[in-house]
Design a protein around this motif. Structure first.
Motif, PDB file in Angstrom:
ATOM      1  N   GLU A  30       0.830  -1.201   0.000  1.00  0.00           N
ATOM      2  CA  GLU A  30       0.000   0.000   0.000  1.00  0.00           C
ATOM      3  C   GLU A  30       0.865   1.251   0.000  1.00  0.00           C
ATOM      4  O   GLU A  30       0.547   2.244  -0.675  1.00  0.00           O
ATOM      5  N   GLU A  31       1.970   1.218   0.739  1.00  0.00           N
ATOM      6  CA  GLU A  31       2.890   2.354   0.750  1.00  0.00           C
ATOM      7  C   GLU A  31       3.511   2.558  -0.636  1.00  0.00           C
ATOM      8  O   GLU A  31       3.699   3.690  -1.084  1.00  0.00           O
ATOM      9  N   VAL A  32       3.820   1.447  -1.307  1.00  0.00           N
ATOM     10  CA  VAL A  32       4.377   1.525  -2.653  1.00  0.00           C
ATOM     11  C   VAL A  32       3.380   2.176  -3.606  1.00  0.00           C
ATOM     12  O   VAL A  32       3.742   3.022  -4.436  1.00  0.00           O
ATOM     13  N   GLU A  33       2.105   1.788  -3.493  1.00  0.00           N
ATOM     14  CA  GLU A  33       1.071   2.368  -4.361  1.00  0.00           C
ATOM     15  C   GLU A  33       0.982   3.880  -4.143  1.00  0.00           C
ATOM     16  O   GLU A  33       0.809   4.644  -5.100  1.00  0.00           O
ATOM     17  N   LYS A  34       1.092   4.301  -2.897  1.00  0.00           N
ATOM     18  CA  LYS A  34       1.039   5.737  -2.599  1.00  0.00           C
ATOM     19  C   LYS A  34       2.231   6.462  -3.213  1.00  0.00           C
ATOM     20  O   LYS A  34       2.110   7.595  -3.685  1.00  0.00           O
ATOM     21  N   MET A  35       3.403   5.813  -3.203  1.00  0.00           N
ATOM     22  CA  MET A  35       4.587   6.426  -3.809  1.00  0.00           C
ATOM     23  C   MET A  35       4.420   6.581  -5.312  1.00  0.00           C
ATOM     24  O   MET A  35       4.763   7.624  -5.883  1.00  0.00           O
ATOM     25  N   PHE A  36       3.900   5.540  -5.970  1.00  0.00           N
ATOM     26  CA  PHE A  36       3.641   5.635  -7.412  1.00  0.00           C
ATOM     27  C   PHE A  36       2.673   6.787  -7.705  1.00  0.00           C
ATOM     28  O   PHE A  36       2.878   7.571  -8.636  1.00  0.00           O
ATOM     29  N   SER A  37       1.627   6.883  -6.903  1.00  0.00           N
ATOM     30  CA  SER A  37       0.628   7.939  -7.114  1.00  0.00           C
ATOM     31  C   SER A  37       1.232   9.318  -6.894  1.00  0.00           C
ATOM     32  O   SER A  37       0.951  10.254  -7.654  1.00  0.00           O
ATOM     33  N   LEU A  38       2.075   9.457  -5.866  1.00  0.00           N
ATOM     34  CA  LEU A  38       2.693  10.748  -5.582  1.00  0.00           C
ATOM     35  C   LEU A  38       3.680  11.129  -6.685  1.00  0.00           C
ATOM     36  O   LEU A  38       3.743  12.294  -7.098  1.00  0.00           O
ATOM     37  N   LEU A  39       4.458  10.155  -7.170  1.00  0.00           N
ATOM     38  CA  LEU A  39       5.397  10.426  -8.262  1.00  0.00           C
ATOM     39  C   LEU A  39       4.651  10.901  -9.499  1.00  0.00           C
ATOM     40  O   LEU A  39       5.098  11.820 -10.196  1.00  0.00           O
ATOM     41  N   ALA A  40       3.514  10.286  -9.775  1.00  0.00           N
ATOM     42  CA  ALA A  40       2.723  10.683 -10.940  1.00  0.00           C
ATOM     43  C   ALA A  40       2.068  12.044 -10.736  1.00  0.00           C
ATOM     44  O   ALA A  40       2.127  12.914 -11.618  1.00  0.00           O
ATOM     45  N   SER A  41       1.463  12.262  -9.562  1.00  0.00           N
ATOM     46  CA  SER A  41       0.762  13.528  -9.317  1.00  0.00           C
ATOM     47  C   SER A  41       1.726  14.710  -9.268  1.00  0.00           C
ATOM     48  O   SER A  41       1.363  15.824  -9.668  1.00  0.00           O
ATOM     49  N   ASN A  42       2.947  14.486  -8.809  1.00  0.00           N
ATOM     50  CA  ASN A  42       3.943  15.568  -8.801  1.00  0.00           C
ATOM     51  C   ASN A  42       4.296  16.022 -10.215  1.00  0.00           C
ATOM     52  O   ASN A  42       4.811  17.124 -10.409  1.00  0.00           O
TER      53      ASN A  42
END
Length: 363
Positions: free
Chosen positions: A140-152
């Motif tokens: 779940e933490e990994v998914e949040k990192m992917f989402s943050l990298l994309a949203s940034n």
């Protein structure tokens, strides 16, 4: 180490970063991570992963306490070091927790400035994902990192794979010949494919060459079985969009001729039998995926059917059962084409009759 003490160390590192510029602390951190002797960088991680884990923990706190404009000049050197196999590949699980903390700190501090470093950070997140497959919380933490990298970067997670998957597959293509079943890069490759979705279609040439080379007779049987399991899953979950289907379909014949059929040949031993079972299962997945046309099946029909008939006598009951399913799927594939042709012929005939009647009435 006591939890309270580690918390104090984190706060101390963050405070130091507010008064010491990244250019100043960078050499000390990189030296501790990689080691230095006679001007040459040498890894200590193989000797002491605990040392690397501690260095990564301090690094994440230093990054958190740094100002963006001062941190940017040193980010390339930091990422170049962290992306080395000696640092991000380890059987020491706590290391990945601290690596995740470093990546999270970079994402938080860099914000919209992450674009120039997106590919390396994407690689690190994918490494974390492949190393933590069995932990739901860490995934779940990994998914949040992917989402943050994309949203940034104001893009979708899918676009991340479109941008970075080709270069990552190209990089793995130079390393895959040395893989074993337990190679971290082999796990990374599987994670990339299963997460890429329809992006896999755009990188099929690179994917195909890796599968072909990792399933030859000379390879470790465990690696071959692992690759067939991955191939079968990839085929079962392949996107059904027309573009993706076309890209996958181009390699269908090669997959059968160069990957599956050679591994269906009989060899003595239970391990060889397990490889045959994995290979025939991949064939079944391909036949059911609708990525193989009747015309393509006809190209390999003689060679494939001869091998399937031989596999019907396999010692493994599961292999024999899947072989029967392959025969059934093959016949259904041909049957659909025949029915489609009959329907088309009937439609043409009906249209011709209507046209003839219309002309007669007009006359």
């Amino acid at each position: 180490m006591e939890p309270g003490l580690t918390g104090d160390i984190d706060k101390c590192s963050q405070t130091l970063a507010q008064f010491i510029t990244p250019v100043t602390w960078k050499p000390y951190v990189l030296t501790a991570l990689a080691g230095a002797s006679s001007g040459e960088v040498k890894s200590r991680v193989g000797v002491s992963p605990q040392l690397c884990t501690s260095c990564l923990r301090v690094l994440s706190s230093l990054i958190t306490g740094s100002q963006l404009h001062l941190l940017l000049p040193v980010v390339p050197d930091l990422l170049d070091t962290i992306c080395k196999p000696e640092v991000n590949e380890s059987s020491h699980h706590p290391l990945y927790r601290e690596l995740a903390a470093v990546v999270q700190s970079l994402l938080n501090v860099l914000g919209k400035s992450v674009t120039d470093f997106s590919c390396q950070i994407f690689f690190l997140i994918l490494r974390l994902s492949s190393a933590n497959r069995d932990s739901e919380v860490e995934r779940e933490e990994v998914e949040k990192m992917f989402s943050l990298l994309a949203s940034n970067q104001d893009i979708s997670v899918e676009e991340l794979y479109v941008r970075h998957a080709p270069s990552l597959v190209e990089q793995l293509n130079g390393l895959h010949k040395e893989w074993t079943r337990h190679s971290p890069d082999q796990s990374l490759f599987g994670e990339l494919l299963l997460r890429s979705g329809k992006t896999c279609a755009t990188i099929m040439p690179g994917i195909y060459s890796i599968f072909r080379d990792c399933t030859t007779k000379e390879k470790d049987p465990e690696l071959r079985m692992s690759m067939f399991t991955l191939l079968g899953r990839l085929l079962r979950e392949a996107p059904v969009t027309s573009e993706a289907a076309q890209q996958f379909s181009v390699f269908s014949v090669e997959i059968i001729e160069e990957i599956i059929i050679p591994n269906l040949e009989w060899r003595a031993g239970r391990t060889a039998g397990s490889v045959r079972c994995a290979a025939i299962s991949s064939l079944w997945a391909l036949l059911r995926s609708e990525l193989l046309s009747a015309k393509q099946l006809k190209q390999v029909q003689e060679q494939l059917m001869a091998q399937l008939v031989s596999t019907l006598d396999d010692d493994n009951c599961a292999t024999r059962l899947v072989t029967c399913n392959c025969f059934t799927s093959s016949s259904k594939l041909v049957e659909r084409i025949v029915l489609a042709r009959r329907s088309f012929t009937s439609s043409i005939s009906s249209s011709s009759n209507v046209w003839t009647t219309a002309r007669t009435n007009c006359g």
